[in-house]
Design a protein around this motif. Structure first.
Motif, mmCIF file in Angstrom:
data_model
loop_
_atom_site.group_PDB
_atom_site.id
_atom_site.type_symbol
_atom_site.label_atom_id
_atom_site.label_comp_id
_atom_site.label_asym_id
_atom_site.label_seq_id
_atom_site.Cartn_x
_atom_site.Cartn_y
_atom_site.Cartn_z
ATOM 1 N N UNK A 22 0.820 -1.215 0.000
ATOM 2 C CA UNK A 22 0.000 0.000 0.000
ATOM 3 C C UNK A 22 0.855 1.267 0.000
ATOM 4 N N UNK A 23 2.144 1.112 0.155
ATOM 5 C CA UNK A 23 3.083 2.218 -0.032
ATOM 6 C C UNK A 23 3.778 2.109 -1.395
ATOM 7 N N UNK A 24 4.247 0.893 -1.717
ATOM 8 C CA UNK A 24 5.047 0.741 -2.941
ATOM 9 C C UNK A 24 4.231 0.921 -4.216
ATOM 10 N N UNK A 25 3.003 0.404 -4.250
ATOM 11 C CA UNK A 25 2.200 0.528 -5.475
ATOM 12 C C UNK A 25 1.781 1.982 -5.747
ATOM 13 N N UNK A 151 -13.421 1.750 -4.715
ATOM 14 C CA UNK A 151 -12.794 3.061 -4.528
ATOM 15 C C UNK A 151 -13.898 4.106 -4.425
ATOM 16 N N UNK A 152 -13.737 5.051 -3.521
ATOM 17 C CA UNK A 152 -14.714 6.125 -3.316
ATOM 18 C C UNK A 152 -13.978 7.450 -3.417
ATOM 19 N N UNK A 153 -14.551 8.386 -4.176
ATOM 20 C CA UNK A 153 -13.975 9.729 -4.284
ATOM 21 C C UNK A 153 -15.015 10.729 -3.774
ATOM 22 N N UNK A 154 -14.625 11.549 -2.809
ATOM 23 C CA UNK A 154 -15.508 12.578 -2.259
ATOM 24 C C UNK A 154 -14.724 13.882 -2.151
ATOM 25 N N UNK A 160 -10.015 3.445 -0.378
ATOM 26 C CA UNK A 160 -10.239 2.073 -0.830
ATOM 27 C C UNK A 160 -10.150 1.132 0.358
ATOM 28 N N UNK A 161 -10.559 -0.139 0.132
ATOM 29 C CA UNK A 161 -10.735 -1.079 1.240
ATOM 30 C C UNK A 161 -9.496 -1.864 1.629
ATOM 31 N N UNK A 162 -8.739 -2.349 0.638
ATOM 32 C CA UNK A 162 -7.635 -3.267 0.924
ATOM 33 C C UNK A 162 -6.729 -3.373 -0.298
ATOM 34 N N UNK A 163 -5.633 -4.157 -0.206
ATOM 35 C CA UNK A 163 -4.688 -4.225 -1.327
ATOM 36 C C UNK A 163 -5.300 -4.672 -2.659
ATOM 37 N N UNK A 166 -6.028 -1.825 -5.019
ATOM 38 C CA UNK A 166 -4.943 -0.897 -5.384
ATOM 39 C C UNK A 166 -4.986 -0.388 -6.823
ATOM 40 N N UNK A 167 -5.291 -1.208 -7.837
ATOM 41 C CA UNK A 167 -5.329 -0.653 -9.199
ATOM 42 C C UNK A 167 -6.319 0.498 -9.335
ATOM 43 N N UNK A 168 -7.527 0.326 -8.790
ATOM 44 C CA UNK A 168 -8.542 1.385 -8.859
ATOM 45 C C UNK A 168 -8.148 2.571 -7.985
ATOM 46 N N UNK A 169 -7.599 2.280 -6.811
ATOM 47 C CA UNK A 169 -7.168 3.317 -5.879
ATOM 48 C C UNK A 169 -6.105 4.205 -6.518
ATOM 49 N N UNK A 170 -5.095 3.575 -7.104
ATOM 50 C CA UNK A 170 -3.993 4.336 -7.706
ATOM 51 C C UNK A 170 -4.470 5.182 -8.883
ATOM 52 N N UNK A 171 -5.361 4.634 -9.695
ATOM 53 C CA UNK A 171 -5.874 5.376 -10.854
ATOM 54 C C UNK A 171 -6.630 6.625 -10.415
ATOM 55 N N UNK A 172 -7.513 6.485 -9.420
ATOM 56 C CA UNK A 172 -8.297 7.629 -8.938
ATOM 57 C C UNK A 172 -7.422 8.635 -8.200
ATOM 58 N N UNK A 173 -6.443 8.128 -7.460
ATOM 59 C CA UNK A 173 -5.506 8.989 -6.741
ATOM 60 C C UNK A 173 -4.777 9.909 -7.720
ATOM 61 N N UNK A 174 -4.269 9.340 -8.809
ATOM 62 C CA UNK A 174 -3.566 10.128 -9.824
ATOM 63 C C UNK A 174 -4.498 11.180 -10.417
#
Length: 198
Positions: A22-25, A151-154, A160-163, A166-174
């Motif tokens: 959750x840090x490296x990805x 993934x939730x964006x507000x 996001x819930x767990x590892x 991560x693919x969805x989390x990283x995409x939305x984060x960017x």
């Protein structure tokens, strides 16, 4: 990636016991998008990653949280792991650092157990988010609207819930980091009774 983070510096706030992936990805995704990434921690030197219950690798800390200025960063990533947020949620400097991003309307991405930190920072009331299943009651008790989604964006807050997410989390984060300041994030901070930084 369509959005680029060239010229932006992103902070990853972590302590010993973070879930390593959750840090490296997220760090890899940020660097691939052109961002400069700094690991910020209450501890200087190195911090210890974990793969669930087993020790993983150690990572160099770039800046002590007490000396870190949130205004130098375009966004904040909070990895999970049970021990890491439990340490950060009682560290005054860490909480002040987290609150500064919300007050300035800057995007924040938190995964797994990391929203625990947001409870103690006083920034979840009225916000829609998700988390690891074991801390959802804590989030609801703190006034958050909790859902079970990948993934939730507000308004600049990405969760996001767990590892596995991560693919969805990283995409939305960017995406959110590329958009920059979110007025709704700053407004939510103001509604919570904290001054808004400009």
């Amino acid at each position: 990636m369509a959005q680029t983070l060239n010229g932006k510096t992103i902070a990853i706030l972590a302590a010993d016991g973070f879930e390593q992936v959750e840090l490296t990805e997220p760090m890899k995704a940020l660097k691939d998008a052109g961002a400069t990434v700094e690991i910020v921690s209450p501890k200087q030197g190195e911090i210890q990653g974990f793969n669930h219950f087993d020790k993983g690798d150690t990572f160099k800390v770039d800046r002590a949280v007490g000396a870190a200025d949130a205004s130098a960063y375009a966004g904040l990533v909070l990895p999970g792991g049970a021990h890491n947020p439990d340490t950060l949620r009682v560290d005054d400097d860490a909480l002040k650092f987290v609150r500064a991003f919300f007050d300035a309307g800057k995007p924040v991405a938190a995964i797994c157990h990391a929203p625990w930190i947001l409870i103690d920072a006083g920034v979840v009331e009225g916000r829609k988010l998700t988390s690891y299943k074991t801390i959802r009651t804590d989030l609801r008790n703190a006034g958050a609207q909790v859902v079970d989604e990948e993934v939730v964006v507000d308004e600049g807050l990405v969760t996001s819930r767990d590892p596995d997410d991560l693919p969805a989390f990283c995409a939305k984060m960017i995406e959110e980091f590329a958009e920059g300041r979110h007025e709704g994030q700053a407004q939510a901070a103001q509604d919570a009774g904290r001054p808004v930084a400009h």
